[in-house]
Design a protein around this motif. Structure first.
Motif, PDB file in Angstrom:
ATOM      1  N   GLY A   1      19.561 -16.290-102.639  1.00 19.51           N
ATOM      2  CA  GLY A   1      19.921 -17.567-102.023  1.00 19.51           C
ATOM      3  C   GLY A   1      18.865 -18.002-101.027  1.00 19.51           C
TER       4      GLY A   1
ATOM      5  N   PRO B   1      17.730 -18.248 -97.003  1.00 15.62           N
ATOM      6  CA  PRO B   1      18.048 -17.537 -95.762  1.00 15.62           C
ATOM      7  C   PRO B   1      18.931 -18.410 -94.865  1.00 15.62           C
TER       8      PRO B   1
ATOM      9  N   LEU C   1      13.203 -18.884-103.207  1.00 14.44           N
ATOM     10  CA  LEU C   1      14.459 -18.263-102.776  1.00 14.44           C
ATOM     11  C   LEU C   1      14.209 -16.900-102.151  1.00 14.44           C
TER      12      LEU C   1
ATOM     13  N   ALA D   1      26.164 -15.521 -99.985  1.00 15.78           N
ATOM     14  CA  ALA D   1      25.042 -15.945-100.842  1.00 15.78           C
ATOM     15  C   ALA D   1      25.583 -16.585-102.122  1.00 15.78           C
TER      16      ALA D   1
ATOM     17  N   THR E   1      15.702 -12.920-101.497  1.00 12.34           N
ATOM     18  CA  THR E   1      16.565 -11.917-102.130  1.00 12.34           C
ATOM     19  C   THR E   1      16.759 -10.727-101.194  1.00 12.34           C
TER      20      THR E   1
ATOM     21  N   PHE F   1      27.121 -10.900 -96.684  1.00 14.71           N
ATOM     22  CA  PHE F   1      26.243 -11.678 -97.569  1.00 14.71           C
ATOM     23  C   PHE F   1      26.692 -11.618 -99.032  1.00 14.71           C
TER      24      PHE F   1
ATOM     25  N   ARG G   1      18.690 -10.406 -94.995  1.00 14.87           N
ATOM     26  CA  ARG G   1      20.079  -9.921 -94.987  1.00 14.87           C
ATOM     27  C   ARG G   1      21.068 -10.954 -94.481  1.00 14.87           C
ATOM     28  N   HIS G   2      20.557 -12.136 -94.094  1.00 14.47           N
ATOM     29  CA  HIS G   2      21.441 -13.205 -93.612  1.00 14.47           C
ATOM     30  C   HIS G   2      21.202 -14.427 -94.493  1.00 14.47           C
ATOM     31  N   PHE G   3      22.215 -14.776 -95.287  1.00  9.57           N
ATOM     32  CA  PHE G   3      22.061 -15.855 -96.274  1.00  9.57           C
ATOM     33  C   PHE G   3      22.855 -17.086 -95.873  1.00  9.57           C
ATOM     34  N   SER G   4      22.358 -18.245 -96.358  1.00  9.75           N
ATOM     35  CA  SER G   4      23.054 -19.507 -96.198  1.00  9.75           C
ATOM     36  C   SER G   4      23.987 -19.705 -97.406  1.00  9.75           C
ATOM     37  N   GLU G   5      24.979 -20.594 -97.255  1.00 11.47           N
ATOM     38  CA  GLU G   5      25.882 -20.886 -98.378  1.00 11.47           C
ATOM     39  C   GLU G   5      25.289 -21.936 -99.312  1.00 11.47           C
TER      40      GLU G   5
END
Ligand code: IYR
Length: 203
Positions: free
Chosen positions: A180, A182, A148, A103, A150, A99, A19-23
């Motif tokens: 994306g 994490p 990746l 994401a 999801t 996110f 639930r926590h994504f990087s750009e």
């Protein structure tokens, strides 16, 4: 055969919903290949009753976030029965969905219960939920296999996705897949999967 079956299990069991994504960006070609993999799913009469909308455009992601958070605010603020909220409590989710903008990709999966023919008639599709569910499972697995993470996200109701993404009325939003890498330090809940003896019976 045994080796391949076990190797696949050992890989797929490391998949976690994040639930926590990087750009960090993800190339479009990777998303295309994963969608092509999903499109190989077994389905009713090979009518392939799905459509995938892959979103990387920041404005569109923002519009999806705004609409999804409005629905979620109602969900968490009273629409969801207490029993449902109690079941969700260990996951620590709430109405905030940053996110959806952070994401690099959102893939909206649409299910088509009938198909408009050029003469204006409706061609019925079969086993739509089963077909789209299997395709989505392959999509999730394909992204995992590509390295990746999801999140299978289901803001409810999801009708707004038709408007934001310009999809016709005969398509029903099935789910929204957030894709994306994490975020650094992203954490996941401490959960386990049921053992074979509980999920399977051999006769
Ligand atoms: N759609 C909401 C609520 C939610 C429901 C289930 I079932 C989950 O496994 C997780 C969340 C949300 O995304 O917060």
């Amino acid at each position: 055969m045994r080796e391949r079956a076990n190797a696949f299990y050992e890989d797929v069991r490391t998949r976690r919903t994040v639930r926590h994504f990087s750009e960090r960006p993800v190339p479009r070609e990777v998303v295309e290949a994963c969608i092509l993999a999903a499109g190989t799913a077994p389905n009713g009469a090979n009518l392939q009753p799905w459509h995938f909308v892959a979103v990387s455009d920041p404005e569109t992601k923002r519009a999806i976030r705004v609409a999804a958070e409005a629905e979620e605010a109602e969900f968490y603020g009273g629409r969801a029965p207490d029993e449902w909220l109690e079941a969700l409590a260990p996951l620590g989710t709430d109405a905030s969905k940053p996110f959806l903008e952070i994401a690099p990709w959102l893939v909206a999966v649409f299910a088509e219960s009938w198909h408009p023919e050029p003469d204006g008639s409706r061609r019925k599709n079969y086993y739509v939920t089963e077909s789209v569910g299997i395709a989505t499972g392959i999509l999730v697995t394909a992204f995992h296999q590509a390295g990746l993470a999801t999140l299978t996200h289901t803001p409810s109701p999801m009708r707004f996705l038709n408007e934001v993404l310009g999809r016709p009325d005969h398509e029903r939003a099935f789910l929204l897949l957030v894709v994306g890498f994490p975020a650094e330090g992203a954490e996941v809940p401490d959960i386990t999967k049921k053992p074979l003896s509980e999920i399977a019976t051999f006769v």
